[in-house]
Design a protein around this motif. Sequence first.
Motif, mmCIF file in Angstrom:
data_model
loop_
_atom_site.group_PDB
_atom_site.id
_atom_site.type_symbol
_atom_site.label_atom_id
_atom_site.label_comp_id
_atom_site.label_asym_id
_atom_site.label_seq_id
_atom_site.Cartn_x
_atom_site.Cartn_y
_atom_site.Cartn_z
ATOM 1 N N HIS A 285 0.812 -1.219 0.000
ATOM 2 C CA HIS A 285 0.000 0.000 0.000
ATOM 3 C C HIS A 285 0.852 1.278 0.000
ATOM 4 O O HIS A 285 0.357 2.349 0.337
ATOM 5 N N GLU A 303 -9.934 0.453 0.014
ATOM 6 C CA GLU A 303 -8.745 -0.246 0.519
ATOM 7 C C GLU A 303 -7.479 0.151 -0.230
ATOM 8 O O GLU A 303 -6.371 -0.152 0.231
ATOM 9 N N TRP A 304 -7.619 0.849 -1.363
ATOM 10 C CA TRP A 304 -6.463 1.289 -2.134
ATOM 11 C C TRP A 304 -6.282 2.792 -2.064
ATOM 12 O O TRP A 304 -5.661 3.397 -2.937
ATOM 13 N N ASP A 444 -3.137 -9.741 1.532
ATOM 14 C CA ASP A 444 -3.765 -9.590 2.853
ATOM 15 C C ASP A 444 -3.111 -10.435 3.938
ATOM 16 O O ASP A 444 -3.579 -10.472 5.074
#
Length: 456
Positions: A285, A303-304, A444
């Motif tokens: 990330h 989430e990005w 994840d």
Amino acid sequence: MGGGRARPGRPDTSAALAADAYVYGSPLVRQLSAVRACLREGCGGLGPAPFNDFAHAAGPATPGTDVPSAASDAVAALAQLDLSGGPVRLHVPDTGGAYYVLQFVDAWTNAFAYIGRRATGTGEGDWLVVPPGWSGTVPDQVSGVIDAPTSVVSVVGRIACDGPADLPRVRALQQEFTLTHLGDRAHRTGLPAPDPAVPAALRFFEQLRMWMADFPAADADRAYEDRFQPLGLLEEGVSPYVSASPGLVRTLTRGLWLGRARVAEAARPAEGTGRAPGSWAMHPHLFDYNLDRTGVGTLASPEWKIPDRESSYLVRAIAARQELWGAHGYEMVCAQTYRDARGHRLDGAHRYALRFRRPPPVDGFWSVTMYDTPGHRLVANEADRYAIGDRTPGLVHDADGSLTLYLGAERPTDPAQAANWLPAPLGGFRPVIRLYQPGQAALDGGYVLPPVERIR
């Protein structure tokens, strides 16, 4: 990681404000300095190329490339686009299912579009890259439009290559990646240069002032930029730094030092993270700071994206410092380690095993590349092998289907181990695992990369 604002309890002095300006603006300066270098003398092992033309590497990186952390599993391509004269038409060939990616990066280092296997497939097509605010007519038979947030864009390409025997295929493809300027007026031949009368100590702020005006940030960032008015960064026309007052010079030079220190401190790996010895460090990330400029091939889901805008400025500065032109984790992610499973530094004088009970989950491909330390460069070896992975011919799997790779400076005497050998330099080394189109489990934490085990 903290954001760009002064820390609570610390007075918002002029020097602290200048440090905030460095954190905020250093990616812009690094990006456009790299663009200028590519136009003039080349960069990343590639020769120079003018605006709106591709530069292609002759093949995967080798020790002769002499570039830190150069990839040896793909062939690099690079183009700097200037859209000040109008759109550019990009043609991409049919790669027959083979992996490639063209990543589009704006002047602020935002990866805002992707063309390639994951994003758009591997078929032949044409794409129209248009400047900000363009409202012209899209030509027929165009696959789509890529809206560029800034008038200068870097296109960073990676074409998978399965080794020397695959190079003729790659070189034929290189000829088919083309750019055609469709604008009705001439495009730039270079970037605006700072006033040579500005003292060297203030050159960074002059570049930032100039390029902020020429390549505007996202609208949501403009209010933050307004804070920098007292520093002269919003002045137009004649540079305020040519005859800056002694007080302003002190403020800016102190702020430059503070800003650099803040980014360096934030980029330093945290101690005591609780990770097991020999764990691989991976940051899928690191490039999630692009909050506003998402186009073809990007994922705009939460989430990005970093949730706090000011925090994103510091992350962006770290990414520009450590890995300019890095891709989002959903396109490609890197993992690295310096230590074995017992926590000892990796050294080519020893022999190591890296056993994959299950292969890394990828939709593209994966590889392990060997670098020395501290230079992080490829090192010549008797096998002329610098990376090994799921496309390496002749690998020998274990009876249970697992795959064990052998790392060390000395070639194993056992033929099966020699087939799976990744040569290491004498002395310290750093292996890097690259996952192209990584699966969700790799991102994840559902899949954990195995540690490197010392066996002698």
